[in-house]
Design a protein around this motif. Structure first.
Motif, PDB file in Angstrom:
ATOM      1  N   PHE A  24       6.409   6.585 -38.858  1.00 37.45           N
ATOM      2  CA  PHE A  24       5.507   6.416 -39.998  1.00 37.45           C
ATOM      3  C   PHE A  24       4.405   7.466 -39.921  1.00 37.45           C
ATOM      4  O   PHE A  24       3.681   7.551 -38.918  1.00 37.45           O
ATOM      5  N   LEU A  25       4.286   8.272 -40.927  1.00 36.41           N
ATOM      6  CA  LEU A  25       3.211   9.258 -41.072  1.00 36.41           C
ATOM      7  C   LEU A  25       3.034  10.078 -39.791  1.00 36.41           C
ATOM      8  O   LEU A  25       3.993  10.630 -39.274  1.00 36.41           O
ATOM      9  N   SER A  26       1.795  10.155 -39.270  1.00 36.11           N
ATOM     10  CA  SER A  26       1.563  11.033 -38.118  1.00 36.11           C
ATOM     11  C   SER A  26       1.957  10.361 -36.808  1.00 36.11           C
ATOM     12  O   SER A  26       1.710  10.919 -35.735  1.00 36.11           O
ATOM     13  N   GLY A  27       2.557   9.194 -36.864  1.00 34.97           N
ATOM     14  CA  GLY A  27       3.133   8.571 -35.680  1.00 34.97           C
ATOM     15  C   GLY A  27       2.136   7.907 -34.740  1.00 34.97           C
ATOM     16  O   GLY A  27       2.516   7.469 -33.651  1.00 34.97           O
ATOM     17  N   THR A  28       0.867   7.811 -35.128  1.00 34.71           N
ATOM     18  CA  THR A  28      -0.141   7.229 -34.228  1.00 34.71           C
ATOM     19  C   THR A  28       0.306   5.851 -33.733  1.00 34.71           C
ATOM     20  O   THR A  28       0.114   5.518 -32.558  1.00 34.71           O
ATOM     21  N   GLN A  29       0.904   5.065 -34.615  1.00 30.93           N
ATOM     22  CA  GLN A  29       1.412   3.753 -34.204  1.00 30.93           C
ATOM     23  C   GLN A  29       2.872   3.819 -33.759  1.00 30.93           C
ATOM     24  O   GLN A  29       3.222   3.338 -32.688  1.00 30.93           O
ATOM     25  N   THR A  30       3.725   4.418 -34.587  1.00 31.91           N
ATOM     26  CA  THR A  30       5.170   4.321 -34.318  1.00 31.91           C
ATOM     27  C   THR A  30       5.612   5.169 -33.130  1.00 31.91           C
ATOM     28  O   THR A  30       6.652   4.872 -32.529  1.00 31.91           O
ATOM     29  N   ARG A  31       4.848   6.201 -32.768  1.00 30.62           N
ATOM     30  CA  ARG A  31       5.208   6.931 -31.538  1.00 30.62           C
ATOM     31  C   ARG A  31       4.788   6.166 -30.290  1.00 30.62           C
ATOM     32  O   ARG A  31       4.919   6.655 -29.173  1.00 30.62           O
ATOM     33  N   ARG A  32       4.267   4.971 -30.481  1.00 34.79           N
ATOM     34  CA  ARG A  32       3.924   4.117 -29.331  1.00 34.79           C
ATOM     35  C   ARG A  32       4.851   2.897 -29.223  1.00 34.79           C
ATOM     36  O   ARG A  32       4.640   2.043 -28.362  1.00 34.79           O
TER      37      ARG A  32
END
Ligand code: SF4
Length: 751
Positions: free
Chosen positions: A635-643
């Motif tokens: 999702f978007l810049s991944g701040t949440q989903t890259r975690r």
């Protein structure tokens, strides 16, 4: 802030301390038979569909999800992001304290008390505004915030700080669609509920990779097909929805206005237009018809790269249909010609007369969680609540009355999100507050953004995780995750829905609206900024929107719950809301009974859709077109989903998609490290050799940071009307890399 290590988001100590690390189902969360203490109905935070879901809570930890079958939009269905979103709760990277920049620490920050941090922020805002003027402090915000927060932050900028310079990350997302919709219809909202897709004879999807970016919409389209619809997809990539369509138009990136003009040319030539509708409900058709006359099928084919026969077939299916639904998304909007592309799509719809009726629809698909509500109530650089204009004296007076201030004290319209950084370069902006926006990853030519963040005298970030942008901040304030607050959002159809609080903020973290109000109090400017709850903010928002185009005055939390959402406009307690816009006889405050469209005469506007080639055409040095976009698990810049571990496992790292013909020409094999470079930067990633892309085009997903970021390459050219950046096309070159890049040895896939 000075002397930040570069690249900040890849310093080993920073990564060790703040991540991104991955969360998985462990302990209580892996015991799927556990009886939860409570189950809370809410919505997904990871796209503009805003699927209804239930979160299960045990011992104040979110341990899983359950489907919410009764919510009418998704009826229990979800995509991988929604199913795994609960893993962001109790995440090891969650910010639990305020931080200040501390270059004596290897990780770059040290903890500080929340109160001390708030005082520091207030004193720096005061210092900068006193020394350099009110506009010297800017605010960047986001379209995934609740509408209450968006309203409050708009008020914070315009009333408390009286700065012109606020804008939001919807500038990267919905503004071309919004501008086109306002020019043609006088209002900016999907015209129809998604239920109108099912039963349409033809569904036209332009520049919308719905399988990855709006998965539940895919289900609507497939249901339409099962009811006999023909599906037409226009995209440079054979996306998952394109693989199941009836007619695929593999367009060259950046040529959409040309295609729409060519289709309209054929509609006119074959008399596939609705003369009665055009005569009675629209303005400007004759001039438009003249403008599309030169767009013969042959010329359209030459410009778009689509075969003439395919263009004719698409025009025939569209032209002869009795019912239809046209959808588009960022694929046609992320262009320096984005508004013209949108106008071209709308012209096709208006000429067909198929709008404002069941199964006759048009919509742009919102991308961000609150992509619709986030663009309605005053966090855009030229906007006041209700979609009112900061440049309109009447609108200023209306809002100033609600805010109990002199309209003369409201600032003038400011500049867009990218221009804010150019104003930093020009020494006009010295300070910045950023919330829910990660420009170091998400803005084009992002090495420039790094330099501008470095140049600021003071930068404060409100975040729940230490995003790559927050790593540049002097002060980081711990804000709230979606599940730690309540409020409304407006999903892709225009349906206002309620996000419910599931758990409390951990540690020193606070709900964002409290943080903003704490800053106001520390500034000694708390007038009108002492709300005790999101409900209280919503009550004022209702009043502030009353009588405006985007009228929420008849919406209440109770009505949302009772009806499972309320479509705006909704003007009174008795009004159930407006699922379908522009129905014959419908009322709006601009037309005042003259017609269904939001202009004084009630008629829609045809606008010439001028074709212009992309800002940067390919040449001998940069012979390929780069287009960027999303993958389903990010999702978007991944701040949440890259975690979130399972989402990263699903698509671990960005790859460069290349057609086999191009790969062979360049001597690149599937999986080989490949360097892509543009005039602005370079990026070395593994190649993914696929037949699902044009041979002249390459694709890189944009969710990753640092040396993996596609936005090192993209161009900051912007649409002259909407100011959206041209993410979907720029010129690049490719070459096989000499082995893996330096980052590959030290970074995990998500970092
Ligand atoms: S990401 Fe979008 S489609 Fe997926 S579950 Fe969330 S709201 Fe639904």
């Amino acid at each position: 802030m000075k002397d930040a290590p570069y690249p900040e988001d890849q310093s080993v100590e920073m990564l060790e301390r703040f991540g991104p690390h991955l969360a998985y189902m462990r302990g209580t969360r892996s015991a799927t038979d556990l009886e939860p203490d409570r189950v809370v109905k809410t919505h997904c935070c990871f796209c503009g569909q805003q699927c209804g879901m239930k979160l299960k809570v045990k011992d104040e930890e979110i341990i899983g999800i359950e489907p919410w079958y009764e919510f009418p939009f998704n009826k229990g269905k979800m995509c991988p992001k929604g199913i795994k979103r609960y893993l962001q709760n109790r995440h090891p990277d969650r910010l639990l304290h305020a931080y200040k920049k501390d270059l004596s620490k290897p990780e770059g920050f040290s903890k500080m008390s929340y109160e001390e941090a708030i005082q520091k922020v207030a004193s720096e805002i005061d210092r900068i505004q006193t020394s350099h003027g009110k506009d010297a402090f800017a605010v960047l915000t986001g379209a995934s915030l609740t509408t209450e927060k968006a309203y409050l932050i708009g008020k914070f900028a315009h009333k408390t700080l009286q700065t012109s310079n606020i804008d939001y990350n919807g500038r990267l997302c919905m503004v071309s669609a919004g501008a086109g919709n306002n020019l043609a219809f006088g209002v900016d909202r999907a015209a129809n509920p998604w239920s109108d897709i099912i039963g349409s004879e033809v569904v036209w999807i332009s520049g919308a990779n719905i399988g990855d970016c709006a998965p539940i919409t895919t289900d609507y389209v497939w249901q339409a097909r099962e009811h006999g619809a023909k599906i037409i997809v226009v995209d440079p990539r054979l996306t998952s929805i394109a693989r199941t369509c009836d007619l695929f138009l593999p367009i060259k990136p950046g040529r959409d206005a040309a295609l729409f003009n060519g289709i309209l040319h054929l509609m006119i030539e074959n008399d596939w237009i609705d003369h009665d509708f055009i005569a009675s409900q629209t303005v400007g058709f004759e001039a438009l018809a003249e403008s599309v006359h030169p767009w013969t099928p042959r010329r359209t084919a030459e410009v778009t790269g689509i075969r003439e026969k395919t263009i004719r077939q698409a025009a025939e299916w569209w032209g002869e249909a009795k019912t239809s639904f046209l959808m588009h998304a960022r694929g046609i909007e992320h262009h320096s010609n984005g508004v013209q592309n949108v106008l071209g799509a709308i012209n096709m719809v208006l000429a067909s007369g198929r709008i404002g009726r069941k199964n006759c629809g048009y919509a742009t698909i919102t991308g961000q969680g609150n992509g619709q509500g986030g663009r309605e109530h005053g966090q855009k650089c030229d906007q006041l609540p209700g979609g009112r204009s900061l440049g309109n004296p009447e609108h200023r007076a209306e809002v100033a009355k609600i805010w109990k201030m002199d309209p003369a004290d409201l600032p003038k319209p400011g500049v867009d999100a990218y221009e804010i950084f150019r104003e930093v370069e020009r020494d006009k902006i010295k300070g910045l507050l950023c919330i829910c926006f990660n420009p170091v990853v998400s803005l084009p030519d992002n090495n420039y953004i790094r330099k501008m963040l470095d140049k600021l005298e003071f930068f404060v970030s409100i975040e729940f995780f230490m995003s790559e942008t927050a790593r540049f901040a002097d002060i980081v304030l711990p804000g709230s995750l979606h599940e730690e607050d309540e409020g409304t959002v407006t999903q892709c159809e225009g349906r206002v829905i309620k996000i419910n609080k599931v758990v409390e903020c951990p540690g020193d973290a606070r709900q964002d609206w409290r943080i903003i109000q704490d800053i106001c109090a520390a500034l000694g400017r708390e007038d009108g900024m002492t709300f005790e709850s999101p409900a209280a903010i919503f009550e004022e928002l209702r009043q502030a929107s009353k009588g405006a185009v985007i009228d929420y005055s008849g919406i209440s939390y109770e009505k949302i719950e009772r009806q499972n959402g309320v479509f705006w406009p909704c003007r009174s307690e008795e009004d159930p809301g407006t699922p379908r816009l522009f129905e014959p006889g419908s009322w709006n405050p601009i037309a005042d009974g003259e017609g269904p469209f939001y202009f004084p005469d009630g008629k829609a506007r045809f606008n010439e859709a001028t074709y212009r080639p992309p800002a940067e055409e390919i040449d001998a040095d940069y012979p390929f077109m780069l287009t960027t976009g999303r993958v389903v698990s990010q999702f978007l810049s991944g701040t949440q989903t890259r975690r979130i571990g399972p989402l990263v496992d699903h698509y671990p790292e960005p790859r460069i998609e290349i057609h086999p013909q191009l790969a062979e020409r360049l001597g690149i094999e599937d999986g080989q490290w490949t360097r892509a470079y543009s005039r602005r930067g370079d990026c070395t990633l593994r190649a993914s050799v696929v037949r699902t892309i044009r041979p002249d085009t390459v694709f890189i997903p944009y969710h990753w940071a640092g040396k993996k970021s596609a936005n090192q390459l993209t161009i900051s050219a912007q649409d002259p009307i909407s100011h959206i950046p041209e993410y979907k096309v720029c010129a690049v070159n490719l070459e096989p890399a000499n082995g893996p890049p330096a980052y590959a040895a030290k970074l995990e896939p998500q970092q």
